[in-house]
Design an enzyme around this catalytic site. Structure first.
Site, PDB file in Angstrom:
ATOM      1  N   HIS A 119       0.833  -1.209   0.000  1.00 14.59           N
ATOM      2  CA  HIS A 119       0.000   0.000   0.000  1.00 14.59           C
ATOM      3  C   HIS A 119       0.863   1.252   0.000  1.00 14.59           C
ATOM      4  O   HIS A 119       2.073   1.202   0.246  1.00 14.59           O
ATOM      5  CB  HIS A 119      -0.899   0.025   1.245  1.00 14.59           C
ATOM      6  CG  HIS A 119      -0.141   0.170   2.525  1.00 14.59           C
ATOM      7  ND1 HIS A 119       0.626  -0.836   3.056  1.00 14.59           N
ATOM      8  CD2 HIS A 119       0.015   1.225   3.368  1.00 14.59           C
ATOM      9  CE1 HIS A 119       1.199  -0.427   4.174  1.00 14.59           C
ATOM     10  NE2 HIS A 119       0.850   0.836   4.385  1.00 14.59           N
ATOM     11  N   ARG A 289       5.574   5.603  13.984  1.00 11.36           N
ATOM     12  CA  ARG A 289       5.371   6.169  12.637  1.00 11.36           C
ATOM     13  C   ARG A 289       4.768   7.557  12.708  1.00 11.36           C
ATOM     14  O   ARG A 289       3.797   7.779  13.433  1.00 11.36           O
ATOM     15  CB  ARG A 289       4.451   5.256  11.817  1.00 11.36           C
ATOM     16  CG  ARG A 289       4.449   5.627  10.330  1.00 11.36           C
ATOM     17  CD  ARG A 289       3.509   4.757   9.533  1.00 11.36           C
ATOM     18  NE  ARG A 289       2.232   5.424   9.353  1.00 11.36           N
ATOM     19  CZ  ARG A 289       1.173   4.882   8.762  1.00 11.36           C
ATOM     20  NH1 ARG A 289       1.240   3.638   8.305  1.00 11.36           N
ATOM     21  NH2 ARG A 289       0.056   5.551   8.614  1.00 11.36           N
TER      22      ARG A 289
HETATM   23  C1  SIN Z   1       3.422   0.663   7.863  1.00 10.55           C
HETATM   24  O1  SIN Z   1       2.807   0.222   6.901  1.00 10.55           O
HETATM   25  O2  SIN Z   1       3.344   1.842   8.193  1.00 10.55           O
HETATM   26  C2  SIN Z   1       4.305  -0.239   8.704  1.00 10.55           C
HETATM   27  C3  SIN Z   1       5.341  -0.914   7.913  1.00 10.55           C
HETATM   28  C4  SIN Z   1       6.143  -1.863   8.767  1.00 10.55           C
HETATM   29  O3  SIN Z   1       5.739  -2.193   9.886  1.00 10.55           O
HETATM   30  O4  SIN Z   1       7.191  -2.323   8.308  1.00 10.55           O
END
Ligand code: SIN
Length: 298
Positions: A119, A289
């Site tokens: 995504h 994040r």
């Molecule tokens: C995310 O899609 O923001 C997380 C990606 C990950 O955990 O590596």
């Protein structure tokens, strides 16, 4: 598929000089010589911004920064977006989404299956994300890699008949598309309230978008959020999307990030898709994040 291990530490002409070393991969570069716990001056910031546009994924190794410093640095690129799953905000920092498979007292502390499908972050919003920054807090002994696929190259190398089939078309993106399927596999994912559902009404986005800063075209459909190509019968749309998903994530377009302690990875959601490769249940993984708002795609 290439990994960050190929970046060779440059010989810096000046001890403090920032250097950007591209990976031997279809995307990505490592930034050397920048201490993100100190204010980044305007000229250095401009270099980082340009490198982000040029390489689409930037890796800062051993970034000893606090969540507040991550938020401050992220905010220099644009306003931050608050994820619809408020349940997994970091206390005191609503702009930080906790990505983690860790459970405390039987309860998840973060979104454990974030990124389980390819995504681009928040493509289901009218203004999807410009870019995201993911900062490693605790890493598993095995697994937990993140894969990135270059969507400019995906478009550039798409067979002509597929280009003609999708050019000028819109596709629907929905946060809800896979939500119940993910919940069935991971009961720790919370049920959404009506207010949350109202916050993520499906949107239509161009199948091929133009990067607002570089002018490069990129494919902009994903197996996680894209439900249909507008104006096509569902079976035709499903078949076309299946072809696009396969071609846009093939190995020759992919960089695989193998996390090291305190890594900060900053990707451009207008140029790449990403996938969390998965972490064994017995291993612990915790990352923070931040997500920067971008423009409405065109
Ligand atoms: C995310 O899609 O923001 C997380 C990606 C990950 O955990 O590596």
């Amino acid at each position: 598929m290439a990994s960050a291990a190929v970046a060779i530490s440059p010989s810096a002409p000046f001890p403090d000089a920032v250097q950007i070393v591209p990976f031997d991969a279809p995307l990505g570069a490592e930034v050397f010589g920048l201490d993100l716990s100190r204010p980044v001056d305007t000229a250095t910031f401009a270099r980082i911004k340009q490198a982000h546009l040029d390489h689409h994924v930037l890796v800062f190794r051993d970034a000893r920064i606090t969540p507040a410093q991550q938020v401050d640095f992220s905010r220099r690129f644009g306003p931050l977006q608050i994820h619809v799953l408020r349940n997994f905000q970091l206390a005191g920092h609503p702009e930080v989404l906790i990505v983690s498979n860790i459970k405390e007292d039987g309860k998840p502390i973060g979104l454990g299956d974030a990124g389980a499908y390819w995504h681009s972050d928040l493509s289901y919003k009218e203004k999807p994300s410009l870019g995201s920054l993911l900062h490693a807090q605790e890493l598993p002994g095995e697994g937990g890699d993140t894969l990135f696929a270059n969507q400019h190259l995906a478009w550039d190398t798409l067979p002509q008949e597929l280009r003609s089939a999708v050019h000028g078309r819109l596709a629907e993106h929905s946060y809800l598309a896979k939500y119940e399927e993910l919940r069935a596999r991971n009961p720790y994912r919370p049920a959404l309230t009506q207010a949350q559902i109202d916050e993520v009404v499906p949107v239509q986005q161009p199948v091929v978008r133009t990067h607002p800063e570089t002018g490069r075209r990129a494919l902009f459909v994903s197996e996680h959020f894209t439900t249909r190509i507008v104006g096509l019968p569902q079976d035709e749309s499903d078949a076309l999307l299946a072809e696009l998903f396969a071609l846009s994530t093939r190995e020759s377009l992919v960089y695989r990030h193998q996390w090291q302690p305190h890594d900060l990875v900053f990707w451009d959601n207008r140029s790449v898709m990403h996938l969390a490769a998965g972490t064994p249940d017995h291993e612990r993984r915790l990352l923070y994040r931040t997500t920067i708002e971008g423009d409405a795609p065109f």
